[in-house]
Design an enzyme around this catalytic site. Sequence first.
Site, PDB file in Angstrom:
ATOM      1  N   LYS A  49       0.817  -1.219   0.000  1.00 16.54           N
ATOM      2  CA  LYS A  49       0.000   0.000   0.000  1.00 16.54           C
ATOM      3  C   LYS A  49       0.856   1.277   0.000  1.00 16.54           C
ATOM      4  O   LYS A  49       0.371   2.345  -0.377  1.00 16.54           O
ATOM      5  CB  LYS A  49      -0.968  -0.002   1.186  1.00 16.54           C
ATOM      6  N   TYR A 263     -11.821 -15.125   2.522  1.00 18.87           N
ATOM      7  CA  TYR A 263     -10.822 -14.104   2.849  1.00 18.87           C
ATOM      8  C   TYR A 263     -10.348 -14.251   4.299  1.00 18.87           C
ATOM      9  O   TYR A 263     -11.175 -14.291   5.218  1.00 18.87           O
ATOM     10  CB  TYR A 263     -11.422 -12.708   2.653  1.00 18.87           C
ATOM     11  N   TYR A 289      -2.557 -12.891   2.642  1.00 18.08           N
ATOM     12  CA  TYR A 289      -2.253 -12.514   1.255  1.00 18.08           C
ATOM     13  C   TYR A 289      -1.063 -13.283   0.672  1.00 18.08           C
ATOM     14  O   TYR A 289      -1.234 -14.192  -0.137  1.00 18.08           O
ATOM     15  CB  TYR A 289      -1.965 -11.006   1.162  1.00 18.08           C
TER      16      TYR A 289
HETATM   17  C1  LIG Z   1      -3.669  -5.261   0.212  1.00 11.41           C
HETATM   18  C2  LIG Z   1      -2.709  -6.391   0.104  1.00 11.41           C
HETATM   19  C3  LIG Z   1      -2.629  -7.168  -1.064  1.00 11.41           C
HETATM   20  C4  LIG Z   1      -3.555  -7.001  -2.227  1.00 11.41           C
HETATM   21  O1  LIG Z   1      -3.343  -5.841  -2.948  1.00 11.41           O
HETATM   22  P1  LIG Z   1      -4.560  -5.270  -3.822  1.00 11.41           P
HETATM   23  O2  LIG Z   1      -3.997  -4.100  -4.491  1.00 11.41           O
HETATM   24  O3  LIG Z   1      -5.650  -4.945  -2.841  1.00 11.41           O
HETATM   25  O4  LIG Z   1      -4.987  -6.348  -4.740  1.00 11.41           O
HETATM   26  C5  LIG Z   1      -1.682  -8.161  -1.128  1.00 11.41           C
HETATM   27  N1  LIG Z   1      -0.862  -8.408  -0.082  1.00 11.41           N
HETATM   28  C6  LIG Z   1      -0.908  -7.700   1.050  1.00 11.41           C
HETATM   29  C7  LIG Z   1       0.006  -8.062   2.149  1.00 11.41           C
HETATM   30  C8  LIG Z   1      -1.838  -6.666   1.187  1.00 11.41           C
HETATM   31  O5  LIG Z   1      -1.895  -5.979   2.345  1.00 11.41           O
END
Ligand SMILES: *Cc1c(COP(=O)(O)O)cnc(C)c1O
Length: 333
Positions: A49, A263, A289
Amino acid sequence: MQLGRFPRTRLAHGPTPLEPMERLGRELGGPRLWVKRDDCTGLGLGGNKTRKLEFLAAEALAQGADTLVTVGAVQSNHVRQTAAAAAQLGLACEAVLERRMRSPADVYARGGNVLLDRMFGATLHFVDAGTDPAAACDEVAAAIRRRGGRPCVIPTGGSTPVGALGYVQCAQEILTQATDLGFAVDAVVHASGSAGTQAGLVAGFEGLRSGVDVLGISVSRPRAALEPLVHALAERTAELLGVAGGIDSARVAVDSGYVGPGYGVPTQSMIDAVGLAATREGLLLDPVYSGKAMAGLIDLARNGKWPARANVVFVHTGGAPALFAYQSLFDGS
Ligand SMILES: *Cc1c(COP(=O)(O)O)cnc(C)c1O
């Protein structure tokens, strides 16, 4: 395609390293594996992010905002990085945290990213699962306005065309680094959630006519739902960049075979992948993730998706602070 035209606030340590994963690659029997260390962007323990926030925060500052308002799941890495960016820029931060997971653990509600949100001084608004994130943000923003503040709402995951510019920039960075290291990138694999990371990478690699395949491993939505979201956002991002010709939908690929029950819900393949990355590469993935994305990469590599000589780059999007909210999965207790 000139990123220099867009206002950008420096928040990230960059370029992040592009490193080989030789031991893991050998264990899987090819392809040649690399990791783009976007877990090392620096801001508030880092993650994907941060690159988006460089462009989003610049937009907020240009609008004269004094408060960043955003939203995520309780253990959101996006909220944590937004809270850190706000602290660094002298802005307030108010975040809506959706209780998407039915986790009874105290550490899930208070530890990991939530602890860090509080340390960065963010005001947290907990809401029930199923709350409309945009409406919840608008409510918080309206309350700030009534108090005389100037909020700027950053939607889920920072996944707007402006936010996606961060991953256009990452695509450029990967190609430059691969050239310096003396290899050509065949494919990039990463965790895909709110579409911004993948849309930016696709728009970047297509804008540069690089021929790099991008594979998003979904962490929530089915493929049929996520691919159109990524494609639409990639098109809008390409338009913002002035890339002619748009984005061919055939260049948007999502695999939703590694989500499991939903999720944030752990899977055995995620637990195995997090363990393998830690013990073979000293690399910390996360349970929500990057662990599921790595589970996908491992399974696809073992099943011969890529030739042994192909160069595959795993974009490590961060998230390790959430390990401390899912501790019981990993400590053998
Ligand atoms: C938010 C996030 C993602 C996904 O990214 P997007 O742009 O929302 O698809 C992947 N890995 C981590 C660790 C994240 O925090």
